[in-house]
Scaffold this motif. Structure first.
Motif, PDB file in Angstrom:
ATOM      1  N   ASN A  88     -31.393   7.677  59.810  1.00 61.38           N
ATOM      2  CA  ASN A  88     -32.621   6.979  60.785  1.00 61.38           C
ATOM      3  C   ASN A  88     -33.759   6.613  59.804  1.00 61.38           C
ATOM      4  OD1 ASN A  88     -34.498   7.297  63.198  1.00 61.38           O
ATOM      5  ND2 ASN A  88     -32.382   6.431  64.122  1.00 61.38           N
ATOM      6  N   GLU A  89     -33.944   5.867  59.732  1.00 62.20           N
ATOM      7  CA  GLU A  89     -35.246   6.006  59.132  1.00 62.20           C
ATOM      8  C   GLU A  89     -36.733   6.263  59.949  1.00 62.20           C
ATOM      9  OE1 GLU A  89     -35.910   4.951  56.063  1.00 62.20           O
ATOM     10  OE2 GLU A  89     -33.973   5.361  55.965  1.00 62.20           O
ATOM     11  N   ARG A  90     -36.777   6.048  61.129  1.00 58.79           N
ATOM     12  CA  ARG A  90     -37.719   6.384  61.825  1.00 58.79           C
ATOM     13  C   ARG A  90     -37.818   7.943  61.874  1.00 58.79           C
ATOM     14  NH1 ARG A  90     -38.335   5.359  68.300  1.00 58.79           N
ATOM     15  NH2 ARG A  90     -40.207   6.255  68.947  1.00 58.79           N
ATOM     16  N   LEU A  91     -36.444   8.426  61.908  1.00 60.21           N
ATOM     17  CA  LEU A  91     -36.668  10.289  62.379  1.00 60.21           C
ATOM     18  C   LEU A  91     -37.439  10.241  61.066  1.00 60.21           C
ATOM     19  CD1 LEU A  91     -36.953  12.824  63.971  1.00 60.21           C
ATOM     20  CD2 LEU A  91     -33.980  12.144  63.591  1.00 60.21           C
ATOM     21  N   LYS A  92     -36.873  10.035  59.663  1.00 62.54           N
ATOM     22  CA  LYS A  92     -36.787  10.177  58.335  1.00 62.54           C
ATOM     23  C   LYS A  92     -38.295   9.855  58.700  1.00 62.54           C
ATOM     24  CE  LYS A  92     -33.896   9.099  55.517  1.00 62.54           C
ATOM     25  NZ  LYS A  92     -33.470   7.876  54.570  1.00 62.54           N
ATOM     26  N   ALA A  93     -39.264   9.098  59.094  1.00 59.65           N
ATOM     27  CA  ALA A  93     -40.674   9.082  58.944  1.00 59.65           C
ATOM     28  C   ALA A  93     -41.393   9.585  59.499  1.00 59.65           C
ATOM     29  CB  ALA A  93     -41.373   7.806  59.079  1.00 59.65           C
ATOM     30  N   GLU A  94     -40.690  10.493  60.915  1.00 59.24           N
ATOM     31  CA  GLU A  94     -41.987  10.796  61.719  1.00 59.24           C
ATOM     32  C   GLU A  94     -41.478  12.410  61.327  1.00 59.24           C
ATOM     33  OE1 GLU A  94     -39.483  10.787  65.743  1.00 59.24           O
ATOM     34  OE2 GLU A  94     -40.774   9.026  65.834  1.00 59.24           O
ATOM     35  N   LEU A  95     -40.493  13.143  60.336  1.00 63.53           N
ATOM     36  CA  LEU A  95     -40.428  14.719  59.711  1.00 63.53           C
ATOM     37  C   LEU A  95     -41.335  14.310  58.810  1.00 63.53           C
ATOM     38  CD1 LEU A  95     -36.519  15.124  59.812  1.00 63.53           C
ATOM     39  CD2 LEU A  95     -38.138  16.283  61.480  1.00 63.53           C
ATOM     40  N   ILE A  96     -41.362  12.966  57.682  1.00 60.34           N
ATOM     41  CA  ILE A  96     -42.116  13.287  56.866  1.00 60.34           C
ATOM     42  C   ILE A  96     -44.052  13.721  57.491  1.00 60.34           C
ATOM     43  CG2 ILE A  96     -43.569  12.364  54.857  1.00 60.34           C
ATOM     44  CD1 ILE A  96     -39.897  11.211  54.719  1.00 60.34           C
ATOM     45  N   GLN A  97     -43.846  12.360  58.290  1.00 60.39           N
ATOM     46  CA  GLN A  97     -45.210  12.823  58.711  1.00 60.39           C
ATOM     47  C   GLN A  97     -45.801  14.586  59.358  1.00 60.39           C
ATOM     48  OE1 GLN A  97     -48.245  11.044  58.977  1.00 60.39           O
ATOM     49  NE2 GLN A  97     -49.248  12.416  59.397  1.00 60.39           N
ATOM     50  N   PHE A  98     -44.864  14.404  60.031  1.00 57.32           N
ATOM     51  CA  PHE A  98     -45.179  16.490  60.504  1.00 57.32           C
ATOM     52  C   PHE A  98     -44.825  16.929  59.689  1.00 57.32           C
ATOM     53  CE2 PHE A  98     -43.400  19.952  61.750  1.00 57.32           C
ATOM     54  CZ  PHE A  98     -43.877  21.154  62.249  1.00 57.32           C
ATOM     55  N   ALA A  99     -44.205  16.920  58.445  1.00 60.45           N
ATOM     56  CA  ALA A  99     -44.445  17.659  57.122  1.00 60.45           C
ATOM     57  C   ALA A  99     -45.917  17.477  56.845  1.00 60.45           C
ATOM     58  CB  ALA A  99     -42.820  17.437  56.363  1.00 60.45           C
ATOM     59  N   TYR A 100     -46.430  16.848  56.432  1.00 61.62           N
ATOM     60  CA  TYR A 100     -47.531  16.133  56.045  1.00 61.62           C
ATOM     61  C   TYR A 100     -48.414  17.116  56.855  1.00 61.62           C
ATOM     62  CZ  TYR A 100     -51.750  14.103  54.826  1.00 61.62           C
ATOM     63  OH  TYR A 100     -53.327  13.703  54.164  1.00 61.62           O
ATOM     64  N   GLU A 101     -49.061  16.779  58.008  1.00 61.31           N
ATOM     65  CA  GLU A 101     -49.632  17.082  58.558  1.00 61.31           C
ATOM     66  C   GLU A 101     -49.296  19.025  59.007  1.00 61.31           C
ATOM     67  OE1 GLU A 101     -48.910  15.321  62.980  1.00 61.31           O
ATOM     68  OE2 GLU A 101     -49.946  13.547  62.073  1.00 61.31           O
ATOM     69  N   HIS A 102     -48.017  19.524  58.686  1.00 57.25           N
ATOM     70  CA  HIS A 102     -47.930  20.979  58.538  1.00 57.25           C
ATOM     71  C   HIS A 102     -48.905  21.555  57.698  1.00 57.25           C
ATOM     72  CE1 HIS A 102     -46.478  24.726  59.935  1.00 57.25           C
ATOM     73  NE2 HIS A 102     -46.178  25.064  58.557  1.00 57.25           N
TER      74      HIS A 102
END
Length: 169
Positions: A88-102
């Motif tokens: 799921n592209e939206r979920l993938k983008a959200e996880l990548i953003q979360f990883a960046y913030e973390h």
């Protein structure tokens, strides 16, 4: 063949956490786990910094022979790549953003830890260089321990960032 004198190696705090998370192995059982690992361990490769990657069955161990340290442990498959697991592209983008913030939070916390270690090291080095400390042997040992703490923090940060990169794919 196995790792020579593996029983003399000390796991970093990071490695201890990974043993517990990935293999449900507490510090109490670590020696037995390492002994079983070493019975069938084979060297996979040597890295530029002197680290070695060993595998036994599904387990992979990264060590630093020069320092007699166990850096980390993981399964043969390692961590999954987000792109292979999440479609799921939206979920993938959200996880990548979360990883960046973390990642940013991790870097800030690591910088704070390094800063505290550097301040302690600076105080010990300054006191020793000025000859103002009454207990030179203790102060010198404290200085060396602070240096070791810096190296451990650096190793843990490097391992974290390498694993984060693997996760991103």
């Amino acid at each position: 063949m196995g790792i020579k004198n593996l029983e003399s190696y000390k796991p970093t705090d990071h490695a201890k956490q990974r043993f517990e998370e990935r293999f449900m192995t507490s510090s109490f059982h670590l020696d037995a786990w390492l002994s079983a690992f070493n019975k069938h361990a084979s060297l996979c490769r040597r890295e530029a910094g002197g680290r070695e990657i060993w595998q036994s069955g599904e387990a992979v161990l990264i060590i630093e022979p020069a320092k007699k340290k166990i850096i980390t442990v993981y399964t043969k498959e390692g961590r999954p790549n987000i792109g292979r697991v999440i479609h799921n592209e939206r979920l993938k983008a959200e996880l990548i953003q979360f990883a960046y913030e973390h990642e940013q939070s991790f870097k800030i916390e690591t910088a704070k830890k390094l800063h505290e270690q550097l301040i302690a090291m600076d105080a010990a080095a300054f006191g020793l260089s000025m000859g103002t400390l009454n207990y030179v042997p203790d102060a010198f040992n404290n200085l060396l321990n602070n240096i070791n703490g810096l190296v451990d923090t650096k190793d843990e940060a490097r391992d974290y960032m390498e694993q984060l990169e693997r996760l991103r794919g």
